[in-house]
Design a protein around this motif. Sequence first.
Motif, PDB file in Angstrom:
ATOM      1  N   VAL A 228      -8.291 -18.422  12.308  1.00 38.45           N
ATOM      2  CA  VAL A 228      -7.264 -17.611  11.641  1.00 38.45           C
ATOM      3  C   VAL A 228      -7.287 -16.225  12.273  1.00 38.45           C
ATOM      4  N   SER A 229      -6.135 -15.741  12.683  1.00 35.08           N
ATOM      5  CA  SER A 229      -6.036 -14.417  13.308  1.00 35.08           C
ATOM      6  C   SER A 229      -5.036 -13.563  12.542  1.00 35.08           C
ATOM      7  N   LEU A 230      -5.390 -12.304  12.347  1.00 36.22           N
ATOM      8  CA  LEU A 230      -4.450 -11.323  11.793  1.00 36.22           C
ATOM      9  C   LEU A 230      -3.716 -10.694  12.961  1.00 36.22           C
ATOM     10  N   GLN A 231      -2.399 -10.887  13.007  1.00 35.45           N
ATOM     11  CA  GLN A 231      -1.614 -10.445  14.158  1.00 35.45           C
ATOM     12  C   GLN A 231      -0.434  -9.591  13.723  1.00 35.45           C
ATOM     13  N   SER A 232      -0.073  -8.649  14.594  1.00 30.66           N
ATOM     14  CA  SER A 232       1.153  -7.867  14.408  1.00 30.66           C
ATOM     15  C   SER A 232       2.140  -8.259  15.501  1.00 30.66           C
ATOM     16  N   GLU A 233       3.431  -8.256  15.135  1.00 27.74           N
ATOM     17  CA  GLU A 233       4.503  -8.592  16.071  1.00 27.74           C
ATOM     18  C   GLU A 233       5.410  -7.377  16.249  1.00 27.74           C
ATOM     19  N   GLU A 234       5.506  -6.912  17.457  1.00 23.97           N
ATOM     20  CA  GLU A 234       6.367  -5.770  17.789  1.00 23.97           C
ATOM     21  C   GLU A 234       7.595  -6.289  18.537  1.00 23.97           C
ATOM     22  N   GLU A 235       8.750  -6.180  17.898  1.00 22.78           N
ATOM     23  CA  GLU A 235       9.980  -6.718  18.473  1.00 22.78           C
ATOM     24  C   GLU A 235      10.998  -5.605  18.690  1.00 22.78           C
ATOM     25  N   VAL A 236      11.467  -5.472  19.920  1.00 19.10           N
ATOM     26  CA  VAL A 236      12.500  -4.494  20.250  1.00 19.10           C
ATOM     27  C   VAL A 236      13.846  -5.045  19.800  1.00 19.10           C
ATOM     28  N   GLN A 237      14.642  -4.192  19.142  1.00 15.15           N
ATOM     29  CA  GLN A 237      15.966  -4.628  18.691  1.00 15.15           C
ATOM     30  C   GLN A 237      16.796  -5.091  19.885  1.00 15.15           C
ATOM     31  N   GLU A 238      17.633  -6.083  19.629  1.00 13.55           N
ATOM     32  CA  GLU A 238      18.335  -6.775  20.719  1.00 13.55           C
ATOM     33  C   GLU A 238      19.112  -5.820  21.622  1.00 13.55           C
ATOM     34  N   GLN A 239      19.779  -4.830  21.050  1.00 17.90           N
ATOM     35  CA  GLN A 239      20.609  -3.939  21.863  1.00 17.90           C
ATOM     36  C   GLN A 239      19.786  -2.997  22.740  1.00 17.90           C
ATOM     37  N   GLN A 246      14.027 -11.084  25.394  1.00 17.93           N
ATOM     38  CA  GLN A 246      12.696 -10.535  25.667  1.00 17.93           C
ATOM     39  C   GLN A 246      11.679 -11.005  24.631  1.00 17.93           C
ATOM     40  N   ALA A 247      10.485 -11.361  25.091  1.00 18.40           N
ATOM     41  CA  ALA A 247       9.460 -11.893  24.195  1.00 18.40           C
ATOM     42  C   ALA A 247       8.932 -10.814  23.260  1.00 18.40           C
ATOM     43  N   VAL A 248       8.497 -11.253  22.086  1.00 18.53           N
ATOM     44  CA  VAL A 248       7.895 -10.362  21.106  1.00 18.53           C
ATOM     45  C   VAL A 248       6.456 -10.058  21.533  1.00 18.53           C
ATOM     46  N   SER A 249       6.034  -8.811  21.399  1.00 24.20           N
ATOM     47  CA  SER A 249       4.660  -8.414  21.732  1.00 24.20           C
ATOM     48  C   SER A 249       3.760  -8.703  20.538  1.00 24.20           C
ATOM     49  N   VAL A 250       2.737  -9.525  20.755  1.00 21.45           N
ATOM     50  CA  VAL A 250       1.819  -9.926  19.694  1.00 21.45           C
ATOM     51  C   VAL A 250       0.446  -9.327  19.963  1.00 21.45           C
ATOM     52  N   THR A 251      -0.137  -8.697  18.945  1.00 19.84           N
ATOM     53  CA  THR A 251      -1.462  -8.091  19.051  1.00 19.84           C
ATOM     54  C   THR A 251      -2.353  -8.628  17.943  1.00 19.84           C
ATOM     55  N   ALA A 252      -3.553  -9.090  18.308  1.00 16.11           N
ATOM     56  CA  ALA A 252      -4.516  -9.600  17.328  1.00 16.11           C
ATOM     57  C   ALA A 252      -5.451  -8.477  16.897  1.00 16.11           C
ATOM     58  N   HIS A 253      -5.711  -8.376  15.595  1.00 12.99           N
ATOM     59  CA  HIS A 253      -6.542  -7.301  15.049  1.00 12.99           C
ATOM     60  C   HIS A 253      -7.825  -7.807  14.397  1.00 12.99           C
ATOM     61  N   ALA A 254      -7.885  -9.084  14.049  1.00 12.49           N
ATOM     62  CA  ALA A 254      -9.096  -9.680  13.468  1.00 12.49           C
ATOM     63  C   ALA A 254      -8.980 -11.190  13.622  1.00 12.49           C
ATOM     64  N   ARG A 255     -10.141 -11.882  13.731  1.00 14.83           N
ATOM     65  CA  ARG A 255     -10.109 -13.341  13.941  1.00 14.83           C
ATOM     66  C   ARG A 255     -11.330 -13.988  13.297  1.00 14.83           C
ATOM     67  N   HIS A 256     -11.099 -15.138  12.697  1.00 18.33           N
ATOM     68  CA  HIS A 256     -12.178 -15.955  12.105  1.00 18.33           C
ATOM     69  C   HIS A 256     -12.108 -17.340  12.728  1.00 18.33           C
ATOM     70  N   LEU A 257     -13.245 -17.845  13.241  1.00 18.73           N
ATOM     71  CA  LEU A 257     -13.334 -19.157  13.879  1.00 18.73           C
ATOM     72  C   LEU A 257     -14.448 -19.950  13.211  1.00 18.73           C
TER      73      LEU A 257
END
Length: 358
Positions: A228-239, A246-257
Amino acid sequence: MIEVVASMARGPVFLAGEVLECLITFTNPISHLSTSASSEMLAWASAQIHCQFHASESRVALPAQGTKQDVQAESDTVLIPSRDSYSEVVPTDGPPSFRGQAVKYVYKLTIGCQRVNSPIKLLRVPFRVLVLHGMPEPPFPQDEEVAPSNPFLEEEEGSRRDTRPLERALDMLMITTSRRCPYMFNITNVRGKVAKFCIFKTVYRLGEDIIGTFTFSEGDIPCLQYSVSLQSEEEVQEQYQRHPGQAVSVTAHARHLESCLHTASSHFSLPVPLNVTPGFTTDIVTLRWRLHFEFVTAREPVEAPVVLQNQSEVTVWTGAEHVDVDTFSWDLPIKVLPTNPTLASYVSQFTGTNSINI
């Protein structure tokens, strides 16, 4: 020489709509042997809140004015040096402090000052802004409770009135993030049911722990491992996207395995870091939060080790050397909200204090 020191006594983190107060002192560090002729005079000084915007040229396509903009507060923010302090409301319609892959929003208190017959110098004090939608805005409501007319309580009562918007916002934040209701999800793949997942809420504030439980005993498909990963998604508005689709930028901030073969149930706990940015939307970018799950399941049943009762000898069970597996993922959207700015100040990279000699 005049030394200028700026200090935010309450800390370097503020909620949008909150009053920012900064103590600014001007000192002439002349020794006791100096004459009055060596004294210095301050010509003028002013202060203003700035939000500086940066955009990545490879990800964001902006109009012709460029990738760096400077947004100032709308109201007059001139400092009166004789008052020793600067006070201004952090704008409620601005973005939060954010350092992403596509854009950055950076807040600074800029103090401009000049000594007589000397060049102008700028002192910048960076601080962090958290945005909570629904923050009460000044002026204060007119139907406020009337305070006692005690001259000895004047400062105390004034301070209490100044903190009421912050208290209202924090109360609303606590109510929103304290609501609990079990959410149940059946985790399945093309072969059948893997597990049942339970989470008690989907709205969290900075610094909270996200806790979830899995019940594998109710599944038909053996699960070997999950993460399980806690992730943020940074998406630039289409215009404003540099490239179509364009792909969404995904950043992981915490993870449990965890490995979970032959496990009846399991749970995880993921902390929401205090230094991340809660979800928000501007004309250029949107930041969202999610839990990202990944599962590794067996294609065939895996026999559990058998332990006989009253067995006197030690038995060593060895796992299979080769197991055919399937993998699949699942995303659960969640909301991340701000927290008490005083709490966030403890982990801030900013000190709230800076100085300069002019």
